[in-house]
Design an enzyme around this catalytic site. Structure first.
Site, PDB file in Angstrom:
ATOM      1  CG  ASN A  42      -0.442  -0.260   2.514  1.00  0.00           C
ATOM      2  OD1 ASN A  42       0.602  -0.868   2.667  1.00  0.00           O
ATOM      3  ND2 ASN A  42      -1.144   0.220   3.518  1.00  0.00           N
ATOM      4  CB  ILE A  43       1.772   3.546  -2.405  1.00  0.00           C
ATOM      5  CG1 ILE A  43       2.644   2.317  -2.716  1.00  0.00           C
ATOM      6  CG2 ILE A  43       2.582   4.837  -2.580  1.00  0.00           C
ATOM      7  CD1 ILE A  43       3.015   2.155  -4.180  1.00  0.00           C
ATOM      8  CB  CYS A  53      -5.210  -1.506  -1.450  1.00  0.00           C
ATOM      9  SG  CYS A  53      -6.520  -0.669  -0.541  1.00  0.00           S
ATOM     10  CD  GLU A  55      -5.401  -6.012  -0.895  1.00  0.00           C
ATOM     11  OE1 GLU A  55      -4.796  -4.920  -0.812  1.00  0.00           O
ATOM     12  OE2 GLU A  55      -6.215  -6.391  -0.051  1.00  0.00           O
ATOM     13  CB  CYS A  85     -10.778  -2.258   0.700  1.00  0.00           C
ATOM     14  SG  CYS A  85     -10.243  -1.676  -0.919  1.00  0.00           S
ATOM     15  CB  CYS A  88      -8.849  -4.535  -3.394  1.00  0.00           C
ATOM     16  SG  CYS A  88      -7.594  -3.269  -3.134  1.00  0.00           S
TER      17      CYS A  88
HETATM   18  N1  THU Z   1      -5.192  -1.467   2.777  1.00  0.00           N
HETATM   19  C1  THU Z   1      -4.637  -2.323   1.862  1.00  0.00           C
HETATM   20  O1  THU Z   1      -3.562  -2.056   1.313  1.00  0.00           O
HETATM   21  N2  THU Z   1      -5.299  -3.478   1.592  1.00  0.00           N
HETATM   22  C2  THU Z   1      -6.437  -3.878   2.207  1.00  0.00           C
HETATM   23  O2  THU Z   1      -6.933  -4.955   1.907  1.00  0.00           O
HETATM   24  C3  THU Z   1      -7.070  -3.028   3.220  1.00  0.00           C
HETATM   25  C4  THU Z   1      -6.461  -1.698   3.432  1.00  0.00           C
HETATM   26  C5  THU Z   1      -4.456  -0.247   3.140  1.00  0.00           C
HETATM   27  C6  THU Z   1      -5.062   1.052   2.695  1.00  0.00           C
HETATM   28  C7  THU Z   1      -4.416   2.023   3.657  1.00  0.00           C
HETATM   29  O3  THU Z   1      -3.131   2.384   3.169  1.00  0.00           O
HETATM   30  C8  THU Z   1      -4.236   1.207   4.923  1.00  0.00           C
HETATM   31  O4  THU Z   1      -4.342  -0.151   4.534  1.00  0.00           O
HETATM   32  C9  THU Z   1      -5.241   1.512   6.017  1.00  0.00           C
HETATM   33  O5  THU Z   1      -6.525   1.443   5.522  1.00  0.00           O
END
Ligand code: THU
Length: 129
Positions: A42-43, A53, A55, A85, A88
Site C-alpha cells: 500500500n502506498i 492498496c 492488492e 477492501c 480491491c
Molecule cells: N489497505 C490495503 O492495502 N489493503 C487492504 O486490503 C485493506 C487496506 C491499506 C489502505 C491504507 O493504506 C491502509 O491499509 C489503512 O486502511
C-alpha cells in the site's frame, strides 16, 4: 509455489509499504498461471484519495507487464488476517473472477476464500463473466 511461500513473499514486501498516515502496512503477492509472482504494497498520499492498496499495486504491476491469467493472491497485515477492501474486490473480480485469496498475518496463519465469496453478484460489463 506453495501457499506458505506466497504468504512469505507478501510479508517480505510488506516492509516496503509507504504508510506515513495510517501506519498500517499491507503486503500482497499475486500468483499468475505461468508461475510468475507480482508483489505489491500500500502506498499512501497526503491527499488520501490517491492512496492505493497493496492488492491493486500487485494487480496493476502484473497487468501492465502483460499478465492476464491469475490464480491466487496472498495478502498480509498485522491483524488476525487482512480482508481486501471493496475497491480491491471489484478489481479482482474484473481481472480474476476465479481468484483464490489467502488472507494472512505476520504469524503465518491465514484464511482461504475466493473472490466469488467476497464479492458475489459483482458488477460487470463483460458478457462471459
Ligand atoms: N489497505 C490495503 O492495502 N489493503 C487492504 O486490503 C485493506 C487496506 C491499506 C489502505 C491504507 O493504506 C491502509 O491499509 C489503512 O486502511
Amino acid at each position: 509455489m506453495t501457499d506458505e511461500q506466497l504468504l512469505q513473499l507478501a510479508n517480505e514486501i510488506r516492509e516496503r509499504a509507504y504508510v506515513p498516515y495510517s501506519g498500517f502496512k499491507v503486503g500482497a503477492a499475486l500468483l499468475c498461471a505461468d508461475g510468475t509472482v507480482f508483489t505489491g504494497i500500500n502506498i499512501e498520499n497526503a491527499a488520501f484519495g490517491p492512496s492505493v492498496c497493496a492488492e491493486r499495486t500487485a494487480f496493476f504491476k502484473a497487468i501492465s507487464e502483460g499478465h492476464r491469467d491469475f490464480v491466487k493472491i496472498a495478502v498480509t497485515c498485522d491483524k488476525k488476517y487482512c480482508s481486501p477492501c471493496g475497491v480491491c474486490r471489484q478489481v479482482m473480480s474484473e481481472h480474476a473472477p476465479d481468484l483464490e485469496i489467502l488472507m494472512g498475518n505476520l504469524q503465518g496463519t491465514f484464511k482461504r476464500v475466493s473472490i466469488r465469496d467476497l464479492l458475489p453478484e459483482s458488477f460487470t460489463l463483460l458478457e462471459d463473466s
